[in-house]
Design a protein around this motif. Structure first.
Motif, mmCIF file in Angstrom:
data_model
loop_
_atom_site.group_PDB
_atom_site.id
_atom_site.type_symbol
_atom_site.label_atom_id
_atom_site.label_comp_id
_atom_site.label_asym_id
_atom_site.label_seq_id
_atom_site.Cartn_x
_atom_site.Cartn_y
_atom_site.Cartn_z
ATOM 1 N N GLU A 185 8.145 -0.097 -9.541
ATOM 2 C CA GLU A 185 7.544 0.171 -7.638
ATOM 3 C C GLU A 185 6.862 0.950 -7.681
ATOM 4 O OE1 GLU A 185 10.011 3.634 -4.773
ATOM 5 O OE2 GLU A 185 11.107 1.864 -5.907
ATOM 6 N N LYS A 186 5.541 0.425 -6.793
ATOM 7 C CA LYS A 186 4.801 1.138 -6.575
ATOM 8 C C LYS A 186 4.874 2.629 -6.290
ATOM 9 C CE LYS A 186 2.475 -2.460 -4.246
ATOM 10 N NZ LYS A 186 1.697 -3.871 -3.609
ATOM 11 N N THR A 187 3.806 3.433 -6.564
ATOM 12 C CA THR A 187 3.520 4.974 -6.634
ATOM 13 C C THR A 187 2.588 5.550 -5.216
ATOM 14 O OG1 THR A 187 1.294 5.410 -7.445
ATOM 15 C CG2 THR A 187 3.776 5.033 -8.861
ATOM 16 N N ILE A 188 3.012 6.102 -4.518
ATOM 17 C CA ILE A 188 2.243 6.827 -3.704
ATOM 18 C C ILE A 188 0.293 6.405 -4.219
ATOM 19 C CG2 ILE A 188 1.008 8.753 -2.909
ATOM 20 C CD1 ILE A 188 3.805 10.461 -2.641
ATOM 21 N N GLY A 189 0.324 6.922 -5.371
ATOM 22 C CA GLY A 189 -1.657 6.213 -5.791
ATOM 23 C C GLY A 189 -1.452 5.085 -5.137
ATOM 24 N N ARG B 289 -0.120 2.998 -3.087
ATOM 25 C CA ARG B 289 -0.128 2.638 -1.920
ATOM 26 C C ARG B 289 -1.175 2.716 -0.928
ATOM 27 N NH1 ARG B 289 5.186 2.797 -3.004
ATOM 28 N NH2 ARG B 289 5.260 5.660 -2.362
ATOM 29 N N ILE B 290 -1.455 3.891 -2.029
ATOM 30 C CA ILE B 290 -3.088 4.370 -1.344
ATOM 31 C C ILE B 290 -4.334 3.515 -1.326
ATOM 32 C CG2 ILE B 290 -4.880 6.103 -1.506
ATOM 33 C CD1 ILE B 290 -2.920 8.248 -1.019
ATOM 34 N N ARG B 291 -3.927 3.676 -2.691
ATOM 35 C CA ARG B 291 -5.382 2.478 -3.262
ATOM 36 C C ARG B 291 -5.454 1.158 -2.700
ATOM 37 N NH1 ARG B 291 -4.647 1.837 -8.755
ATOM 38 N NH2 ARG B 291 -6.741 4.250 -9.210
ATOM 39 N N GLU B 292 -4.140 0.711 -2.610
ATOM 40 C CA GLU B 292 -4.178 -1.176 -2.265
ATOM 41 C C GLU B 292 -4.807 -1.064 -0.451
ATOM 42 O OE1 GLU B 292 -0.163 -3.405 -0.870
ATOM 43 O OE2 GLU B 292 0.125 -1.543 -0.495
ATOM 44 N N CYS B 293 -4.189 -0.095 0.446
ATOM 45 C CA CYS B 293 -4.725 0.144 1.250
ATOM 46 C C CYS B 293 -6.147 0.953 1.836
ATOM 47 C CB CYS B 293 -3.726 1.360 2.516
ATOM 48 S SG CYS B 293 -1.862 1.107 2.603
ATOM 49 N N ARG B 294 -6.651 1.453 0.990
ATOM 50 C CA ARG B 294 -7.622 1.953 0.725
ATOM 51 C C ARG B 294 -8.656 0.262 0.226
ATOM 52 N NH1 ARG B 294 -11.975 2.097 -3.403
ATOM 53 N NH2 ARG B 294 -9.916 2.513 -4.820
ATOM 54 N N VAL B 295 -7.899 -0.157 -0.065
ATOM 55 C CA VAL B 295 -9.163 -1.877 -1.201
ATOM 56 C C VAL B 295 -8.866 -2.810 0.902
ATOM 57 C CG1 VAL B 295 -8.530 -3.767 -2.309
ATOM 58 C CG2 VAL B 295 -8.798 -1.123 -3.203
ATOM 59 N N TYR C 42 -5.235 11.166 -6.325
ATOM 60 C CA TYR C 42 -5.137 11.086 -5.283
ATOM 61 C C TYR C 42 -3.850 9.721 -6.136
ATOM 62 C CZ TYR C 42 -5.872 14.378 -1.739
ATOM 63 O OH TYR C 42 -5.803 15.811 -1.529
ATOM 64 N N GLU C 43 -4.994 8.498 -6.240
ATOM 65 C CA GLU C 43 -4.707 7.841 -6.739
ATOM 66 C C GLU C 43 -3.693 7.120 -7.877
ATOM 67 O OE1 GLU C 43 -8.051 5.046 -6.133
ATOM 68 O OE2 GLU C 43 -8.019 4.941 -3.656
ATOM 69 N N ASN C 44 -4.186 8.279 -8.763
ATOM 70 C CA ASN C 44 -3.756 7.701 -10.338
ATOM 71 C C ASN C 44 -2.912 8.202 -10.042
ATOM 72 O OD1 ASN C 44 -5.580 6.028 -10.966
ATOM 73 N ND2 ASN C 44 -7.623 7.067 -10.881
ATOM 74 N N ASP C 45 -2.126 9.215 -8.741
ATOM 75 C CA ASP C 45 -0.595 10.138 -8.889
ATOM 76 C C ASP C 45 -0.859 11.101 -9.907
ATOM 77 O OD1 ASP C 45 0.997 8.460 -7.689
ATOM 78 O OD2 ASP C 45 0.850 7.279 -9.114
ATOM 79 N N LYS C 46 -1.932 12.140 -10.111
ATOM 80 C CA LYS C 46 -2.348 13.115 -10.946
ATOM 81 C C LYS C 46 -2.138 14.498 -9.841
ATOM 82 C CE LYS C 46 -4.416 10.955 -14.064
ATOM 83 N NZ LYS C 46 -3.123 10.342 -15.596
ATOM 84 N N LEU D 155 3.627 5.484 2.651
ATOM 85 C CA LEU D 155 2.510 5.578 1.473
ATOM 86 C C LEU D 155 3.228 6.533 0.387
ATOM 87 C CD1 LEU D 155 -0.992 6.950 2.998
ATOM 88 C CD2 LEU D 155 -0.440 5.260 1.801
ATOM 89 N N LEU D 156 4.493 7.590 1.786
ATOM 90 C CA LEU D 156 5.041 7.972 1.067
ATOM 91 C C LEU D 156 6.749 7.542 0.268
ATOM 92 C CD1 LEU D 156 6.114 10.913 3.232
ATOM 93 C CD2 LEU D 156 4.911 11.390 0.925
ATOM 94 N N ASN D 157 7.165 6.165 1.213
ATOM 95 C CA ASN D 157 7.872 5.373 0.198
ATOM 96 C C ASN D 157 8.062 4.169 0.303
ATOM 97 O OD1 ASN D 157 9.420 5.386 2.395
ATOM 98 N ND2 ASN D 157 10.719 7.067 2.066
#
Length: 106
Positions: free
Chosen positions: A2-6, A8-14, A37-41, A63-65
């Protein structure tokens, strides 16, 4: 997986054609924070998630779920808004059935 928040952020940014630096400028932070954020750190504040969603053309729910999809166009946003405005479950069901019929016609 499953995709993480990070993710999904990267996906949308790209999809928006933005670099980490450009996104960082938009929310007044450093590029390194966007990377974290994108690496869920690091955990992301709710207000930041809302701001990111707006800038990335998506919803905080996505982004959340993973609710809905990324970068909805104006017609898709309007359809979702109209469905939310409909109070009657019957009206929502009829609207959904009509949309299914229209999709099958094309």
């Amino acid at each position: 997986m499953e995709k993480t928040i990070g993710m999904r952020i990267r996906e949308c940014r790209v999809k928006m054609g933005m670099t980490q630096e450009e996104l960082a400028e938009q929310i007044c932070c450093k590029k390194s924070l966007i990377s974290q954020y994108e690496n869920d750190k690091v955990d992301i504040k709710g207000s930041v998630i809302v701001e990111l969603a707006s800038l990335l053309g998506t919803s905080a729910g996505y982004l959340l779920n993973g609710e809905l999809g990324c970068t909805l166009d104006e017609n898709e946003k309007e359809m979702i808004l109209l469905m939310k405005m409909a109070k009657s479950p019957t009206i929502k069901k009829v609207a959904l059935e009509q949309m299914k019929i229209l999709v099958n016609l094309s």
